[in-house]
Write an enzyme that holds these catalytic residues in place. Structure first.
Site, PDB file in Angstrom:
ATOM      1  CD  GLU A 164       9.382 -15.148  -1.824  1.00 49.43           C
ATOM      2  OE1 GLU A 164       9.263 -16.033  -0.953  1.00 49.43           O
ATOM      3  OE2 GLU A 164       8.408 -14.589  -2.360  1.00 49.43           O
ATOM      4  NE  ARG A 165       9.947 -12.596  -5.916  1.00 50.05           N
ATOM      5  CZ  ARG A 165       9.332 -13.156  -6.942  1.00 50.05           C
ATOM      6  NH1 ARG A 165      10.007 -13.573  -7.987  1.00 50.05           N
ATOM      7  NH2 ARG A 165       8.027 -13.303  -6.943  1.00 50.05           N
ATOM      8  CG  ASN A 207       6.171 -15.147   1.455  1.00 45.60           C
ATOM      9  OD1 ASN A 207       5.267 -14.407   1.833  1.00 45.60           O
ATOM     10  ND2 ASN A 207       6.689 -15.063   0.244  1.00 45.60           N
ATOM     11  CE  LYS A 284       3.574 -11.683   1.707  1.00 45.18           C
ATOM     12  NZ  LYS A 284       4.470 -12.121   0.613  1.00 45.18           N
ATOM     13  CD  GLU A 288       2.696 -11.180  -2.676  1.00 44.11           C
ATOM     14  OE1 GLU A 288       3.680 -11.640  -2.080  1.00 44.11           O
ATOM     15  OE2 GLU A 288       2.779 -10.427  -3.654  1.00 44.11           O
ATOM     16  NE  ARG A 321       6.909  -7.035   4.491  1.00 43.37           N
ATOM     17  CZ  ARG A 321       6.670  -7.564   3.306  1.00 43.37           C
ATOM     18  NH1 ARG A 321       5.813  -8.553   3.156  1.00 43.37           N
ATOM     19  NH2 ARG A 321       7.279  -7.111   2.241  1.00 43.37           N
ATOM     20  CE  LYS A 357       6.645  -5.107  -0.436  1.00 41.80           C
ATOM     21  NZ  LYS A 357       6.495  -6.051  -1.568  1.00 41.80           N
ATOM     22  CG  ASP A 362       5.953  -5.779  -5.162  1.00 46.05           C
ATOM     23  OD1 ASP A 362       6.717  -5.459  -4.251  1.00 46.05           O
ATOM     24  OD2 ASP A 362       5.726  -6.958  -5.492  1.00 46.05           O
ATOM     25  CD  GLU A 384       9.186  -4.322   3.144  1.00 46.73           C
ATOM     26  OE1 GLU A 384       8.313  -4.329   4.029  1.00 46.73           O
ATOM     27  OE2 GLU A 384       9.307  -5.237   2.306  1.00 46.73           O
ATOM     28  CD  GLU A 390      10.275  -9.185  -6.563  1.00 45.33           C
ATOM     29  OE1 GLU A 390      10.408  -8.758  -5.403  1.00 45.33           O
ATOM     30  OE2 GLU A 390       9.246  -9.765  -6.959  1.00 45.33           O
ATOM     31  CD1 TRP A 540       0.115 -10.460  -8.513  1.00 48.25           C
ATOM     32  CD2 TRP A 540       0.027 -12.696  -8.391  1.00 48.25           C
ATOM     33  NE1 TRP A 540       0.222 -10.808  -7.187  1.00 48.25           N
ATOM     34  CE2 TRP A 540       0.175 -12.175  -7.078  1.00 48.25           C
ATOM     35  CE3 TRP A 540      -0.051 -14.086  -8.557  1.00 48.25           C
ATOM     36  CZ2 TRP A 540       0.241 -12.993  -5.942  1.00 48.25           C
ATOM     37  CZ3 TRP A 540       0.025 -14.889  -7.421  1.00 48.25           C
ATOM     38  CH2 TRP A 540       0.170 -14.355  -6.124  1.00 48.25           C
TER      39      TRP A 540
END
Ligand code: GCW
Length: 694
Positions: A164-165, A207, A284, A288, A321, A357, A362, A384, A390, A540
């Site tokens: 992912e990313r 995830n 997490k 999301e 997180r 984060k 983000d 983080e 990304e 988003w």
């Protein structure tokens, strides 16, 4: 008759060796007297053996001499010193000592002592010594110890081998081949981490797949842990909070349910039976679409504490997180995590750390620091960062993240008054936290050069170095990396470092100037899409963040708007309250500014916007020229690869500039004052749309 020993044509450098190129240095003779032998006061251990092996291989490469092992009195000595902090080391060079030779007292010969209290300290000391030699630095005494205890990479790697990313190929972990086949690359990965002090790795995506909670997958994970261990690296797993249901056949995953607790207790036991030094869980939850305790009316603390209880008997920890934000069309995502977590301060178990984060939205190219830093004095917080790019240009843009990392680390939270920087919040110096950590989302993949863009290796490197010591400067880190990776020619090295040092600002200018944020393409986050109005969730979209209208641009986060500024200490909020006094780099983060309003630069908002976008584009061209000047000074394969990526960056910068200028012009209704778009807005929208097709 002569035999001409034909060396094979020197293979061009594909970047695989990272910063660990132990090729012979021109000044090798300076170091040869030290490279003769190694002795150690430490009992043998897997980590000590790694240290010996690395030192031996490194010196052999750098000086041409492979040191022999001696029981004592080596020219390099590993010395035990219990006063040195855990994992820290001291290097003492060339101390002359009086020794007895044939009954006479004479001045002893040259030696280097690497002192530490543990084998880990020796390992890090060895890499420091090699780093000095590789840069052909005069050997000097140094003492160093890490500022945070857990220096961790988080992999967002999926079971199917995708990342992912990730922008550097497939996952390094070949789950289907494990545990039988062990790719030697796992070892190379571990040693790269150890060389920069990284001592913890979570191997799977946050995830998380519940597969990792099955015996079959744990057997695979165990193999990685076994490879990492001799390099001082602990393995962690991301867990799916619904695992009790998904693999435990329970009806619920409610953290207060006794059966659920029993599931985690026995699962944890099973993991530790395979991996005795397992680090713990990374979670997490309720974010999301991921499952979490809130589904059962429980809090994040209930969830975290339940897992904490399970790992406690084994000294494991839970990293929970704080990247949590419920969709709220009338709210401000900036405030979501704060509102969820601040009330929980002081309610987490002792072996829980909350991972936050760097910024409240983000991983944007520039964000103000997250308001949770400074707001949870009773909870250890981990910081983080996202090393993978990304939002910072995938693998086609140079973006030296040390600058971004430092900006956050050096931000003052005022938690305990002036000087309470984010760095001090996370290194525990404000609160004496037992667990301290910094995490980075990894940018590694199966590409030969590990990170896609060769210059992105510097981000992996910088993350490790800053996690070890956040007081290091970005310049120093860039210089170290360049000299080890690209060139030791002073002038060329300076040019390369300057490219890195300028790169972050350049990228911000042509993508998100003046504090614009979250205006990238939907889904894959490639390129500009400021016109994005509809998505699965309001937060988003792009319009949620830029709030452009006929009056102006930017998100009002003062009391007249979302009031997110009130989450900060008043002394912090103060610097951003008045648009006339706000640093222009943060302006649109906090204010809705009129298009024709004059800024401190002397230009109106609209003109400054055009100006920055356009100069970003010019600066990319300058970066290209600077890189071109390195032809012949850096390896040709590396040269060509980076050259190509810079050309791609140039292409993308035109798209960003034109997209923003033309789209926002539909609101400002003012002439474009800097730059001439190469395409129409319709053409650009089509390009971005096509990038989103499957
Ligand atoms: O930045 C966002 C990414 C998601 C990611 C999420 C997170 C792992 O777009 O891909 O999911 O953050 O940090 O959890």
């Amino acid at each position: 008759m002569f035999f001409v020993v034909c060396s094979f044509a020197v293979k061009a450098d594909d970047g695989y060796r990272l910063w660990l190129k132990f090729d012979k240095v021109a000044s090798a003779s300076r170091y040869t007297s030290y490279a003769q032998s190694v002795s150690s006061e430490f009992p043998t251990s897997p980590i000590l053996e790694t240290a010996r092996k690395e030192l031996g291989q490194g010196l052999k490469g750098l000086t041409g001499i492979a040191p022999v092992a001696k029981s004592a009195d080596g020219s390099i000595q590993f010395v035990k010193d219990a006063t040195i902090p855990e994992e820290g080391f001291e290097i003492q060079v060339d101390k002359k000592v009086q020794v007895k030779v044939d009954g006479l007292s004479v001045l002893g010969r040259k030696y280097i002592r690497i002192k530490a209290s543990s084998d880990r300290g020796i390992l890090y000391g060895v890499f420091e010594l090699l780093r000095m030699i590789q840069q052909e630095k005069p050997l000097a005494d140094i003492s160093s110890s890490p500022k945070v205890k857990l220096r961790m990479l988080n992999h967002w790697d999926n079971v199917m081998g995708t990342i992912e990313r990730g922008y550097a190929g497939a996952s390094l972990w070949k789950w289907y081949e494990l545990p039988e086949t062990v790719d030697p690359r796992y070892t190379d990965y571990a040693r790269a981490n150890a060389s920069i002090g990284i001592n913890a790795v979570s191997v799977n995506n946050v995830n998380a797949s519940a597969r990792f909670m099955t015996p079959e997958y744990l057997a695979k994970v165990k193999v990685l842990a076994d490879v990492f261990r001799p390099y001082g690296i602990k393995l962690f797993l991301s867990v799916n909070f619904a695992s009790p249901k998904l693999v435990g056949k329970l009806k619920t995953s409610d953290p207060l349910d006794p059966q659920v607790r029993a599931f985690w207790a026995s699962k944890t036991k099973e993991i530790y039976a395979q991996i005795p030094d397992f680090g713990g869980f990374l979670v997490k939850a309720n974010s999301e679409g991921e499952p979490g305790p809130q589904e059962f009316g429980r809090t994040h603390a209930d969830g975290a504490n339940m897992l904490a209880e399970a790992v406690k008997p084994f000294n494991g920890i839970v990293i929970w997180r704080a990247f949590v934000y419920a969709p709220n069309p009338n709210g401000d995502r900036f405030k979501e995590a704060y509102n969820d977590f601040k009330p929980l301060d002081g309610t987490f178990a002792k072996n829980v750390i909350v991972q936050v984060k760097n910024g409240p939205i983000d991983f944007q190219p520039r964000e103000p620091f997250h308001p949770l830093f400074g707001a949870m004095p009773k909870t250890p917080l981990a910081l983080e960062f996202q090393i993978t790019q990304e939002y910072t240009g995938f693998s086609t843009n140079v973006f030296y993240q040390s600058i971004l990392f430092k900006e956050c680390l050096d931000s003052d939270t005022y938690q305990n008054g002036k000087g309470s920087t984010v760095a001090k919040v996370i290194d525990g110096s404000l609160g004496n936290d037992q667990i301290t950590m910094m995490a980075g989302v990894a940018n590694t993949g199966s590409d030969r050069n590990w990170t896609g863009h060769l210059l992105s290796q510097a981000n992996w490197y910088a993350f490790g170095r800053l996690a070890w010591d956040h007081t290091l400067s970005s310049e120093k880190i860039a210089d170290e990396w360049v000299k080890q990776t690209l060139t030791r020619d002073d002038k060329a090295a300076k040019t390369a470092s300057d490219i890195l040092m300028k790169s972050r600002d350049t990228y911000v200018k042509f993508t998100t100037p003046l504090g614009l944020h979250h205006v990238m393409g939907q889904g894959i986050h490639w390129g500009p899409e400021p016109w994005l109005e509809r998505s699965q969730r309001p937060d988003w979209t792009s319009i949620y963040y830029h709030r452009a209208d006929s009056v102006g641009l930017g998100f009002d986060r003062k009391a007249s708007g979302s009031n997110a500024l009130s989450l900060y200490h008043p002394a912090v909020a103060q610097q951003w309250l008045d648009p006339a006094k706000t640093d222009l780099n943060y302006l649109l983060w906090f204010h809705h500014v009129g298009w024709k309003e004059k800024l401190t630069s002397g230009r109106t908002l609209w003109d400054e916007f055009c100006y920055r976008m356009n100069s970003g584009l010019q600066e990319v061209k300058d970066l290209q020229k600077d890189w071109d000047s390195l032809q012949g000074k850096v390896d040709p394969e590396i040269f060509a690869d980076v050259r190509g990526r810079l050309a791609a960056q140039q292409r993308e910068s035109v798209l960003w500039r034109d997209a923003h200028l033309l789209y926002f012009q539909t609101y400002s209704k003012l002439p474009i004052s800097y730059g001439t778009p190469a395409r129409t807005l319709a053409e650009i929208k089509e390009i971005v749309r096509i990038y989103q097709l499957k």
